[in-house]
Design a protein around this motif. Structure first.
Motif, PDB file in Angstrom:
ATOM      1  N   LYS A 262       5.261  15.271  -2.473  1.00 42.66           N
ATOM      2  CA  LYS A 262       5.861  15.046  -0.987  1.00 42.66           C
ATOM      3  C   LYS A 262       4.842  14.594  -0.241  1.00 42.66           C
ATOM      4  N   HIS A 263       3.509  14.954  -0.246  1.00 40.24           N
ATOM      5  CA  HIS A 263       2.409  14.400   0.724  1.00 40.24           C
ATOM      6  C   HIS A 263       2.573  12.851   0.341  1.00 40.24           C
ATOM      7  N   ASN A 264       2.298  12.400  -0.766  1.00 41.38           N
ATOM      8  CA  ASN A 264       2.095  10.860  -0.910  1.00 41.38           C
ATOM      9  C   ASN A 264       3.404  10.270  -0.507  1.00 41.38           C
TER      10      ASN A 264
ATOM     11  N   PHE B 285       1.279  15.928  11.577  1.00 42.38           N
ATOM     12  CA  PHE B 285       2.288  16.094  10.924  1.00 42.38           C
ATOM     13  C   PHE B 285       2.083  16.255   9.679  1.00 42.38           C
ATOM     14  N   ILE B 286       1.770  15.213   8.755  1.00 43.35           N
ATOM     15  CA  ILE B 286       1.546  14.962   7.315  1.00 43.35           C
ATOM     16  C   ILE B 286       0.701  15.860   6.819  1.00 43.35           C
ATOM     17  N   ARG B 287      -0.778  15.768   7.350  1.00 44.70           N
ATOM     18  CA  ARG B 287      -1.666  16.722   6.557  1.00 44.70           C
ATOM     19  C   ARG B 287      -1.583  18.011   7.004  1.00 44.70           C
ATOM     20  N   ARG B 288      -1.231  18.334   8.134  1.00 45.43           N
ATOM     21  CA  ARG B 288      -1.151  19.978   8.656  1.00 45.43           C
ATOM     22  C   ARG B 288       0.263  20.498   7.451  1.00 45.43           C
ATOM     23  N   LYS B 289       1.136  19.680   7.577  1.00 41.92           N
ATOM     24  CA  LYS B 289       2.321  20.200   6.749  1.00 41.92           C
ATOM     25  C   LYS B 289       1.843  20.657   5.331  1.00 41.92           C
TER      26      LYS B 289
ATOM     27  N   LEU C 135       4.021   5.900  -5.644  1.00 35.97           N
ATOM     28  CA  LEU C 135       4.096   6.028  -6.975  1.00 35.97           C
ATOM     29  C   LEU C 135       2.914   6.559  -7.682  1.00 35.97           C
ATOM     30  N   SER C 136       1.697   7.276  -6.804  1.00 37.34           N
ATOM     31  CA  SER C 136       0.517   7.927  -7.133  1.00 37.34           C
ATOM     32  C   SER C 136       0.837   9.101  -7.421  1.00 37.34           C
ATOM     33  N   GLN C 137       0.065   9.761  -8.753  1.00 37.93           N
ATOM     34  CA  GLN C 137       0.310  10.951  -8.995  1.00 37.93           C
ATOM     35  C   GLN C 137      -0.861  11.854  -8.471  1.00 37.93           C
ATOM     36  N   LYS C 138      -2.041  11.149  -8.203  1.00 41.57           N
ATOM     37  CA  LYS C 138      -3.124  11.881  -7.310  1.00 41.57           C
ATOM     38  C   LYS C 138      -2.976  11.959  -5.673  1.00 41.57           C
ATOM     39  N   PRO C 139      -3.579  12.906  -5.100  1.00 40.60           N
ATOM     40  CA  PRO C 139      -3.343  12.881  -3.732  1.00 40.60           C
ATOM     41  C   PRO C 139      -3.898  11.773  -3.007  1.00 40.60           C
ATOM     42  N   LEU C 140      -3.467  11.074  -2.318  1.00 41.93           N
ATOM     43  CA  LEU C 140      -3.920   9.852  -1.327  1.00 41.93           C
ATOM     44  C   LEU C 140      -3.850  10.041   0.078  1.00 41.93           C
ATOM     45  N   THR C 141      -4.522   9.361   0.681  1.00 39.65           N
ATOM     46  CA  THR C 141      -4.704   9.572   2.316  1.00 39.65           C
ATOM     47  C   THR C 141      -4.739   8.128   2.809  1.00 39.65           C
ATOM     48  N   ILE C 142      -4.644   7.994   4.017  1.00 37.20           N
ATOM     49  CA  ILE C 142      -4.506   6.745   4.854  1.00 37.20           C
ATOM     50  C   ILE C 142      -6.164   6.230   5.027  1.00 37.20           C
ATOM     51  N   TYR C 143      -6.810   7.099   4.808  1.00 31.44           N
ATOM     52  CA  TYR C 143      -8.144   6.711   4.957  1.00 31.44           C
ATOM     53  C   TYR C 143      -8.655   6.258   3.678  1.00 31.44           C
ATOM     54  N   HIS C 144      -9.571   5.133   3.379  1.00 26.83           N
ATOM     55  CA  HIS C 144     -10.230   4.719   2.643  1.00 26.83           C
ATOM     56  C   HIS C 144     -11.319   4.790   2.231  1.00 26.83           C
ATOM     57  N   ASN C 145     -12.200   5.349   3.424  1.00 27.83           N
ATOM     58  CA  ASN C 145     -13.532   5.408   3.470  1.00 27.83           C
ATOM     59  C   ASN C 145     -13.950   6.739   3.373  1.00 27.83           C
TER      60      ASN C 145
ATOM     61  N   THR D  34       0.707  -1.074  -0.039  1.00 30.78           N
ATOM     62  CA  THR D  34       0.008  -0.035   0.012  1.00 30.78           C
ATOM     63  C   THR D  34       0.910   1.170   0.040  1.00 30.78           C
ATOM     64  N   GLY D  35       1.888   1.288   0.796  1.00 35.15           N
ATOM     65  CA  GLY D  35       2.719   2.374   0.853  1.00 35.15           C
ATOM     66  C   GLY D  35       3.651   2.463  -0.691  1.00 35.15           C
TER      67      GLY D  35
END
Length: 106
Positions: free
Chosen positions: A48-50, A98-102, A24-34, A18-19
């Motif tokens: 950088k977010h991905n 950390f990640i989402r706020r940054k 490798l994804s070009q679109k923004p992804l999050t750890i939440y899938h629902n 999953t990581g």
């Protein structure tokens, strides 16, 4: 090694896969899938977010793999359960704090 050890190692490889997908994804992804996906306009740097999210998942998956190799059959499932539940909460907290706020534009 026992079946429990292999199961925990497989879980670790699934998290790492999953990581890799996040990395490798070009679109923004999050750890939440629902929930609704994050829009690219709401993130300052999608790559950088991905990559940061992928690193978080790599480390979390590596913990599972190491548990599968280190612990014996009587304790590996208990340790994995105690890693999965609080570990998921810790991963969510790290992502939000950390990640989402940054990388969020808001």
């Amino acid at each position: 090694m026992t079946t429990e050890n292999y199961l925990v190692i497989i879980i670790g490889f699934v998290v790492i896969a999953t990581g890799i997908y996040h990395y490798l994804s070009q679109k923004p992804l999050t750890i939440y899938h629902n929930i609704r996906p994050i829009l690219a306009k709401n993130i300052t740097d999608v790559a950088k977010h991905n990559h940061a999210t992928a690193l978080l998942l790599f480390i979390y998956g590596l913990i599972f793999i190491l548990e599968g190799f280190i612990f014996n059959q009587t304790i590996v499932l208990h340790i994995a359960i105690f890693t999965a539940v609080p570990g998921t909460l810790i991963v969510m907290a790290i992502y939000e704090i950390f990640i989402r706020r940054k990388y969020s534009t808001r």
